[in-house]
Design an enzyme around this catalytic site. Sequence first.
Site, short mmCIF file in Angstrom:
data_model
loop_
_atom_site.label_atom_id
_atom_site.label_comp_id
_atom_site.label_asym_id
_atom_site.label_seq_id
_atom_site.Cartn_x
_atom_site.Cartn_y
_atom_site.Cartn_z
CG ASP A 114 44.21 36.51 37.66
OD1 ASP A 114 44.92 37.52 37.84
OD2 ASP A 114 43.25 36.48 36.87
CD GLN B 151 40.44 42.12 33.53
OE1 GLN B 151 41.53 41.64 33.20
NE2 GLN B 151 40.35 43.01 34.50
CE LYS C 288 45.54 42.24 33.26
NZ LYS C 288 44.17 41.88 33.67
N1 GUN Z 1 40.10 42.57 37.62
C1 GUN Z 1 40.74 43.50 38.36
N2 GUN Z 1 41.95 43.05 38.74
C2 GUN Z 1 42.07 41.80 38.21
C3 GUN Z 1 43.10 40.82 38.24
O1 GUN Z 1 44.16 40.98 38.85
N3 GUN Z 1 42.84 39.68 37.57
C4 GUN Z 1 41.68 39.46 36.91
N4 GUN Z 1 41.51 38.28 36.29
N5 GUN Z 1 40.71 40.33 36.86
C5 GUN Z 1 40.91 41.51 37.51
#
Ligand code: GUN
Length: 291
Positions: A118, A95, A51
């Site tokens: 998110d 995350q 990211k």
């Molecule tokens: N863990 C797995 N997929 C995601 C996501 O799209 N966002 C976040 N914050 N954590 C994740």
Amino acid sequence: MQLIDGKLIAQKINQESLAAVEVLKARGVTPGLAVVLVGEDPASRAYVRSKDKMCRELGMHSVKFEMPAETSQSDLIALVHRLNADPAVHGILVQSPPPAHIDERAVVEAIDPRKDVDGFHPVNVAKLALGDPDGFVPCTPLGCQRLLLESGIETAGANVVVLGRSMIVGKPMALLLMNKGRGGDATVTVAHSRTRNLAEVCRGADILVAAIGRPHFVTESFVREGAVVIDVGINRIEDATSPKGSRLVGDVDFERVAPKCRAITPVPGGVGPMTIAMLMANTITSAQRLG
Ligand code: GUN
């Protein structure tokens, strides 16, 4: 059989994002994303790094916080509050999943919903359920919908089965596809591990979205001839023939299922690159709104 190339479609979206970043920068606004990781999970670390890298490639501002597993909930929430107040940050992502001593809901609720790229905050979940376009939609389901749109697959009136009911993928995916409008208007069934006659239910799908988190769970008996299959799974399995000793596979047994499909996404190179592309797009949208 059409192979849906998520990498190529994500590249197209990233090109659009690059142009949108240029426009914002000319106005003096650089879209900024803060990514927070608590703990050492190697898969999560890899996601966070990718990211961060994509932000840089698109000319966006990126801040990354890799915090020790012992970080307290109050310290994490204090960081979120600082990011809420930081005008250089338009998107905040913590995350998931955090270590067991942290209440993920409390952390998500601490994020300013206007920066919740998110789409996990209750305000954004409600907006999706209401069909209100002002909210943020979780990146993975948004990416799946975009794959269908870009591949010319009609969702209106289609029987869609979403396999999995998580708050990150299954539930928001179902809401997106049942909402009114382009990429929606589907007849949606949500199936999961407790569904009776699961294979039979899945065989009723014109479009099957597999997000159950189990490697090779979907076999040919789950798929009708001519169906479209979107594989959300990213599972690392042991593989003695691979140099790493392991490899990534989806929730779908691709070799057995693909010959029956009208179209299918591979793993890797399907949904994965789309999730990051949509995260960047959501962050840019936030920067356009917040300035
Ligand atoms: N863990 C797995 N997929 C995601 C996501 O799209 N966002 C976040 N914050 N954590 C994740």
